[in-house]
Design an enzyme around this catalytic site. Structure first.
Site, mmCIF file in Angstrom:
data_model
loop_
_atom_site.group_PDB
_atom_site.id
_atom_site.type_symbol
_atom_site.label_atom_id
_atom_site.label_comp_id
_atom_site.label_asym_id
_atom_site.label_seq_id
_atom_site.Cartn_x
_atom_site.Cartn_y
_atom_site.Cartn_z
ATOM 1 N N GLY A 1 0.590 -1.365 -0.225
ATOM 2 C CA GLY A 1 0.141 0.152 -0.256
ATOM 3 C C GLY A 1 0.818 1.100 -0.558
ATOM 4 O O GLY A 1 0.334 2.494 -0.486
ATOM 5 N N GLU B 1 4.007 -6.369 1.552
ATOM 6 C CA GLU B 1 3.554 -6.415 0.376
ATOM 7 C C GLU B 1 3.699 -5.797 -0.754
ATOM 8 O O GLU B 1 2.422 -5.323 -0.998
ATOM 9 C CB GLU B 1 2.312 -7.442 0.464
ATOM 10 C CG GLU B 1 1.973 -8.370 1.401
ATOM 11 C CD GLU B 1 0.913 -9.015 1.619
ATOM 12 O OE1 GLU B 1 -0.460 -8.338 1.383
ATOM 13 O OE2 GLU B 1 0.344 -10.402 2.608
ATOM 14 N N PRO B 2 4.602 -4.719 -1.492
ATOM 15 C CA PRO B 2 4.516 -3.457 -2.169
ATOM 16 C C PRO B 2 4.118 -4.507 -3.349
ATOM 17 O O PRO B 2 5.018 -4.720 -3.642
ATOM 18 C CB PRO B 2 5.955 -2.995 -1.310
ATOM 19 C CG PRO B 2 7.213 -4.147 -1.468
ATOM 20 C CD PRO B 2 6.157 -5.030 -0.363
ATOM 21 N N GLY B 3 3.406 -3.404 -3.576
ATOM 22 C CA GLY B 3 3.317 -4.277 -5.309
ATOM 23 C C GLY B 3 3.876 -2.877 -6.246
ATOM 24 O O GLY B 3 4.789 -2.303 -6.362
ATOM 25 N N ARG B 4 2.212 -1.340 -6.006
ATOM 26 C CA ARG B 4 2.942 -0.265 -6.950
ATOM 27 C C ARG B 4 4.058 0.348 -6.655
ATOM 28 O O ARG B 4 4.517 0.932 -7.417
ATOM 29 C CB ARG B 4 2.107 0.298 -6.335
ATOM 30 C CG ARG B 4 1.609 1.966 -7.158
ATOM 31 C CD ARG B 4 0.646 3.139 -6.458
ATOM 32 N NE ARG B 4 -0.090 2.457 -6.132
ATOM 33 C CZ ARG B 4 -1.639 2.507 -6.493
ATOM 34 N NH1 ARG B 4 -1.804 3.348 -8.038
ATOM 35 N NH2 ARG B 4 -2.658 2.178 -5.846
ATOM 36 N N ARG C 1 -6.845 3.168 -15.454
ATOM 37 C CA ARG C 1 -6.704 4.007 -14.192
ATOM 38 C C ARG C 1 -7.010 5.336 -14.198
ATOM 39 O O ARG C 1 -7.844 5.867 -13.300
ATOM 40 C CB ARG C 1 -5.156 3.792 -13.850
ATOM 41 C CG ARG C 1 -4.543 2.893 -12.990
ATOM 42 C CD ARG C 1 -3.437 2.739 -12.620
ATOM 43 N NE ARG C 1 -3.192 3.280 -10.936
ATOM 44 C CZ ARG C 1 -2.960 4.560 -10.812
ATOM 45 N NH1 ARG C 1 -2.361 5.344 -11.983
ATOM 46 N NH2 ARG C 1 -3.153 5.202 -9.713
ATOM 47 N N CYS D 1 -14.984 3.632 -27.051
ATOM 48 C CA CYS D 1 -16.241 4.826 -27.600
ATOM 49 C C CYS D 1 -17.178 4.784 -25.398
ATOM 50 O O CYS D 1 -17.758 4.111 -25.537
ATOM 51 C CB CYS D 1 -17.307 3.850 -28.430
ATOM 52 S SG CYS D 1 -16.735 4.008 -30.231
ATOM 53 N N GLU D 2 -16.662 5.341 -25.011
ATOM 54 C CA GLU D 2 -16.988 5.880 -23.912
ATOM 55 C C GLU D 2 -16.163 7.692 -23.637
ATOM 56 O O GLU D 2 -15.586 7.514 -23.575
ATOM 57 C CB GLU D 2 -16.138 4.536 -22.857
ATOM 58 C CG GLU D 2 -16.742 2.918 -22.709
ATOM 59 C CD GLU D 2 -17.601 2.686 -22.318
ATOM 60 O OE1 GLU D 2 -18.741 3.752 -20.872
ATOM 61 O OE2 GLU D 2 -17.638 1.993 -22.652
ATOM 62 N N TYR E 1 -0.179 -1.982 -11.963
ATOM 63 C CA TYR E 1 -2.244 -1.138 -12.285
ATOM 64 C C TYR E 1 -2.835 -1.386 -13.763
ATOM 65 O O TYR E 1 -3.639 -0.297 -13.957
ATOM 66 C CB TYR E 1 -2.764 -1.025 -11.127
ATOM 67 C CG TYR E 1 -2.534 -1.696 -9.600
ATOM 68 C CD1 TYR E 1 -3.129 -2.919 -9.958
ATOM 69 C CD2 TYR E 1 -1.479 -1.223 -8.766
ATOM 70 C CE1 TYR E 1 -2.870 -3.499 -8.222
ATOM 71 C CE2 TYR E 1 -1.556 -1.040 -7.400
ATOM 72 C CZ TYR E 1 -2.230 -3.056 -7.777
ATOM 73 O OH TYR E 1 -1.356 -2.985 -5.836
HETATM 74 C C1 LIG Z 1 -3.051 -5.147 -4.297
HETATM 75 C C2 LIG Z 1 -2.142 -5.356 -2.291
HETATM 76 C C3 LIG Z 1 -1.028 -5.411 -2.357
HETATM 77 C C4 LIG Z 1 -0.361 -4.329 -2.565
HETATM 78 O O1 LIG Z 1 -0.671 -2.896 -2.496
HETATM 79 P P1 LIG Z 1 0.044 -1.587 -3.743
HETATM 80 O O2 LIG Z 1 -0.229 -0.554 -3.311
HETATM 81 O O3 LIG Z 1 0.367 -2.244 -5.224
HETATM 82 O O4 LIG Z 1 1.311 -1.781 -2.413
HETATM 83 C C5 LIG Z 1 -0.912 -6.038 -0.955
HETATM 84 N N1 LIG Z 1 -1.771 -6.214 -0.435
HETATM 85 C C6 LIG Z 1 -2.362 -6.780 -0.434
HETATM 86 C C7 LIG Z 1 -3.203 -8.390 0.206
HETATM 87 C C8 LIG Z 1 -3.679 -6.665 -1.291
HETATM 88 O O5 LIG Z 1 -4.626 -6.599 -2.078
#
Ligand SMILES: *Cc1c(COP(=O)(O)O)cnc(C)c1O
Length: 445
Positions: A267, A304-307, A343, A374-375, A403
């Site tokens: 997050g 759990e970093p993604g973004r 997004r 077409c939106e 994303y």
């Molecule tokens: C989406 C998600 C993440 C990653 O979130 P980011 O904002 O991309 O870091 C981590 N853990 C869980 C459970 C998620 O659903």
């Protein structure tokens, strides 16, 4: 459990000795101009667009690795595993890049499990499995793969996990994903930590659930997990959530459960604007907030970093097809659309949009930059002041690495974009453009 962290990689020797004491703040983005041309690291984007066509996703491997290493460094003092959230960008080459450096993965489906298996099999033992609606076949596959931990989001799911574990004769390590009822300021679609959200189990109910689960020999109470949302810029909510989790862990340990892992979720947000952004500093603040929340409670920390790892590593390169004026408004219509990058339409997200070759002069134009779908929701930017580009020119939507491609669709029967991974001076095609044949392959007439 063996940690994925190598002490060696945590602190670069060169940072400790050597004469240059100040390490320069790395650029927030790998997309920088050299002369008039936009580059990804040392690869010019215009020739890539010529060769592979547009829309085209381009990612910097160096940027992804260095963001991962920022985490490794900031958390070096505590045993931890960075479990990259696959849903941010699940391209196999990116998973392999991270897996081969010791990353674990946070998955939310059986499909993502298969991606990890295919990209980097040894990483399967560093997988945590999140998601509110896991199905039996997904649980079975994850049990057989011997993943690290199931993040369980309901009592029903815990029952199902127990049943499948017994059936297969494989013990399941689980964490309850608790809902800490903490507010974090972000877009409502990506906020997850309030009791009104579908995610997790009320933290007040957790202790009783662990107690009854512990009686079941196929369930191993292994951790506690939390995830309060996405694109969170202030770090205080993370501290607040972890404080509640740490307090729960204290109680659970007193109750006799051998809780080994605390999963802090993902997050951490980035800055999508063109303001200066010090990623290293942001990760350090984040680490300090988590430490504050955890206090003296020791545990193997899962992150759990993604973004944060992939967003700024990517850009979506697209060509301007049409310039038109309706009433007083200017429109630039690009060959990328909401099916390529949803997004802006979904979250009203901001993406910087820059020309791939700077036009001569300083003239600008105020325009809506939109796709051909077409939106009316198919827009990338509204009333944006942009360099005076014209039909045929290329532009890049920045910070599109997270994303972006994972949320792409075939809406309007548009094929999905190709993807390029830049490694130093090399550009590698990691996903070819989707063809009409690919799109029709599953249909029965
Ligand atoms: C989406 C998600 C993440 C990653 O979130 P980011 O904002 O991309 O870091 C981590 N853990 C869980 C459970 C998620 O659903």
């Amino acid at each position: 459990m063996k940690t994925a962290v190598s002490k060696k990689s945590a602190v670069k020797p060169s940072a400790r000795k050597g004469t240059a004491r100040k390490t320069p703040v790395p650029q927030a983005r790998p997309f920088q101009y050299k002369g008039l041309d936009l580059y990804c690291d040392s690869v010019s984007l215009a020739p890539l667009a010529e060769q592979y066509g547009t829309p085209l996703y381009v990612y910097s491997a160096d940027q992804i690795s260095s963001r991962f290493q920022l985490f490794q460094k900031a958390f070096a003092a505590r045993p931890h595993t960075v479990c990259y959230a696959v849903k941010a960008n699940s391209s196999l080459s990116i998973l392999r890049l991270l897996g081969s450096q010791g990353a674990g993965f946070d998955i939310v489906s059986g499909g993502e499990l298969e991606r990890v298996r295919k990209a980097h099999k040894p990483s399967l033992r560093r997988v945590v499995f999140s998601g509110v609606g896991k199905q039996a076949w997904e649980i079975d596959a994850a049990l057989k793969a011997d993943i690290l931990q199931f993040n369980v989001e309901s009592e029903m799911e815990l029952d199902l996990l127990a049943q499948r574990a017994e059936q297969l004769g494989i013990r399941a390590r689980f964490a309850l994903r608790v809902n800490p009822d903490v507010f974090a300021e972000t877009h409502p679609y990506i906020s997850t930590g309030l009791s009104e959200h579908k995610f997790g189990i009320a933290i007040t109910k957790a202790r009783a659930i662990y107690r009854s689960a512990a009686k079941f020999k196929w369930l191993e109470p292994y951790g506690v997990s939390v995830h309060i949302g996405s694109q969170i810029r202030k770090v205080d909510p993370f501290a607040a959530a972890l404080e509640r989790v740490a307090s729960l862990v204290r109680y659970l340990r007193r109750d006799g459960h051998d809780i080994r892992a605390i999963d802090a979720g993902g997050g951490l947000g980035i800055d999508y604007s063109d303001a200066p952004f010090d990623a290293a500093h942001q990760v350090e603040r984040y680490a300090a907030a988590l430490e504050k929340g955890l206090g003296a409670e020791s545990a193997h920390l899962l992150l759990e970093p993604g973004r944060f790892l992939v967003a700024q590593a990517g850009a979506l390169v697209t060509r301007v097809l049409v310039a038109k004026k309706n009433g007083s408004k200017n429109f630039l219509i690009t060959d990328a659309a909401m099916n390529d990058l949803i997004r802006p339409a979904l979250y009203h997200a901001h993406h910087e949009i820059v020309p791939v070759r700077k036009p001569s002069g300083k003239a600008t134009l105020t325009a809506d930059i939109v796709g051909p779908v077409c939106e009316s929701g198919d827009f990338f930017a509204r009333d944006r002041v942009i360099a005076r580009v014209k039909p045929g020119d290329l532009v890049a939507l920045l910070d599109a690495g997270a994303y972006g491609m994972t949320q792409a669709s075939n809406y309007n029967s548009r094929g999905r974009a190709a993807e390029i991974l830049v490694e130093g001076s090399q550009a590698k095609l990691i996903r070819r453009r989707e063809t009409m044949r690919d799109q029709l392959a599953t249909e029965i007439l």
